[in-house]
Design an enzyme around this catalytic site. Sequence first.
Site, short mmCIF file in Angstrom:
data_model
loop_
_atom_site.label_atom_id
_atom_site.label_comp_id
_atom_site.label_asym_id
_atom_site.label_seq_id
_atom_site.Cartn_x
_atom_site.Cartn_y
_atom_site.Cartn_z
N ARG A 1 -2.94 -12.10 4.65
CA ARG A 1 -3.12 -12.30 3.11
C ARG A 1 -1.53 -13.29 2.90
O ARG A 1 -1.82 -14.04 1.90
CB ARG A 1 -2.56 -10.81 2.50
CG ARG A 1 -2.67 -10.62 0.91
CD ARG A 1 -3.09 -9.43 0.59
NE ARG A 1 -1.67 -8.82 0.56
CZ ARG A 1 -1.59 -7.27 0.23
NH1 ARG A 1 -2.76 -6.64 -0.04
NH2 ARG A 1 -0.49 -6.76 0.24
N ARG B 1 2.42 -14.32 -1.60
CA ARG B 1 3.33 -13.09 -1.78
C ARG B 1 4.38 -13.36 -0.67
O ARG B 1 4.15 -13.09 0.52
CB ARG B 1 2.40 -11.88 -1.49
CG ARG B 1 1.79 -11.38 -3.13
CD ARG B 1 1.24 -10.27 -2.82
NE ARG B 1 1.88 -9.12 -2.27
CZ ARG B 1 1.63 -7.65 -2.16
NH1 ARG B 1 0.47 -7.38 -2.86
NH2 ARG B 1 2.38 -6.72 -1.88
N LYS C 1 -6.59 -0.92 -0.81
CA LYS C 1 -6.73 -0.31 -2.02
C LYS C 1 -7.05 -1.22 -3.11
O LYS C 1 -7.78 -1.09 -4.06
CB LYS C 1 -5.23 0.27 -2.48
CG LYS C 1 -4.48 1.36 -1.33
CD LYS C 1 -3.44 2.12 -1.54
CE LYS C 1 -2.32 1.06 -1.84
NZ LYS C 1 -1.72 0.32 -0.65
P1 ADP Z 1 1.15 -3.00 -1.08
O1 ADP Z 1 0.49 -1.89 -1.39
O2 ADP Z 1 0.42 -4.29 -0.51
O3 ADP Z 1 2.55 -2.93 -0.44
P2 ADP Z 1 1.75 -3.41 -3.86
O4 ADP Z 1 1.14 -4.65 -4.76
O5 ADP Z 1 1.17 -1.80 -4.26
O6 ADP Z 1 1.72 -3.76 -2.45
O7 ADP Z 1 3.17 -3.42 -4.25
C1 ADP Z 1 4.09 -4.39 -4.10
C2 ADP Z 1 5.54 -3.98 -4.06
O8 ADP Z 1 5.88 -3.57 -5.46
C3 ADP Z 1 5.98 -2.84 -3.53
O9 ADP Z 1 6.48 -3.10 -2.01
C4 ADP Z 1 7.16 -2.23 -4.29
O10 ADP Z 1 8.43 -2.88 -3.89
C5 ADP Z 1 6.72 -2.58 -5.49
N1 ADP Z 1 5.85 -1.44 -6.09
C6 ADP Z 1 4.66 -1.24 -6.37
N2 ADP Z 1 4.07 -0.18 -6.89
C7 ADP Z 1 5.59 0.87 -6.78
C8 ADP Z 1 5.83 2.00 -7.07
N3 ADP Z 1 4.78 3.00 -7.62
N4 ADP Z 1 6.91 2.59 -7.04
C9 ADP Z 1 7.96 1.88 -6.71
N5 ADP Z 1 7.81 0.36 -6.34
C10 ADP Z 1 6.55 0.01 -6.60
#
Ligand code: ADP
Length: 188
Positions: free
Chosen positions: A128, A134, A14
Amino acid sequence: MKNIVLFGPPGAGKGTQSERLIEKYKLIHLSTGDILRAERKAGTTLGKKANEYIEKGELVPDEVVIGMVANKINENLNAIGFIFDGFPRTTAQGEALDEMLNKLGHPITKMIALEVDEDELTKRLLLRGETSGRADDQDEATIRNRFKVYNNETLPLKDYYDAQGKYLGVNGMNRIETVFGDLCKILD
Ligand code: ADP
């Protein structure tokens, strides 16, 4: 406004595709993961609290992310549109987003899901994790928990958008350029 939800499990691509799409279509990239990591880096109270959830592969509470998204939308009311990346992740978030955008008269145009199987996702996330720093990408148990949370909490949004006639799937196993081409065909 063109408002796109880019949907898919952790590691589906994404962020990678969002970067290309915002360049081409001049949309605003709204990634809740990026905003949360920026808050953590800045050492804010919100960032510290959110990190407790992120580290475990759990979702940050709905009201926190919904508030963040509302701020970002309100700061960009003249935008051509938004790419929502990593949001919504629960039905409650989806409903809140619909409410905000409907009020503005610019509802979600399409929800596009990047489809990738879990073996490939695990490989991508661990790779990654080697370079991104991360922590949530470095531990297999955390990754597994993120898949579980995705399947339980986030996947129901497919039906939610499908019921609105907005859901489309794209094969995210293909090369980055191929996936980008497929997304552009949908957006054009
Ligand atoms: P990925 O899609 O690779 O898991 P993201 O960068 O989108 O990574 O999100 C990392 C973390 O941030 C998630 O595992 C969650 O803990 C938190 N997070 C991100 N977006 C949301 C959301 N919309 N609602 C709740 N938690 C979120």
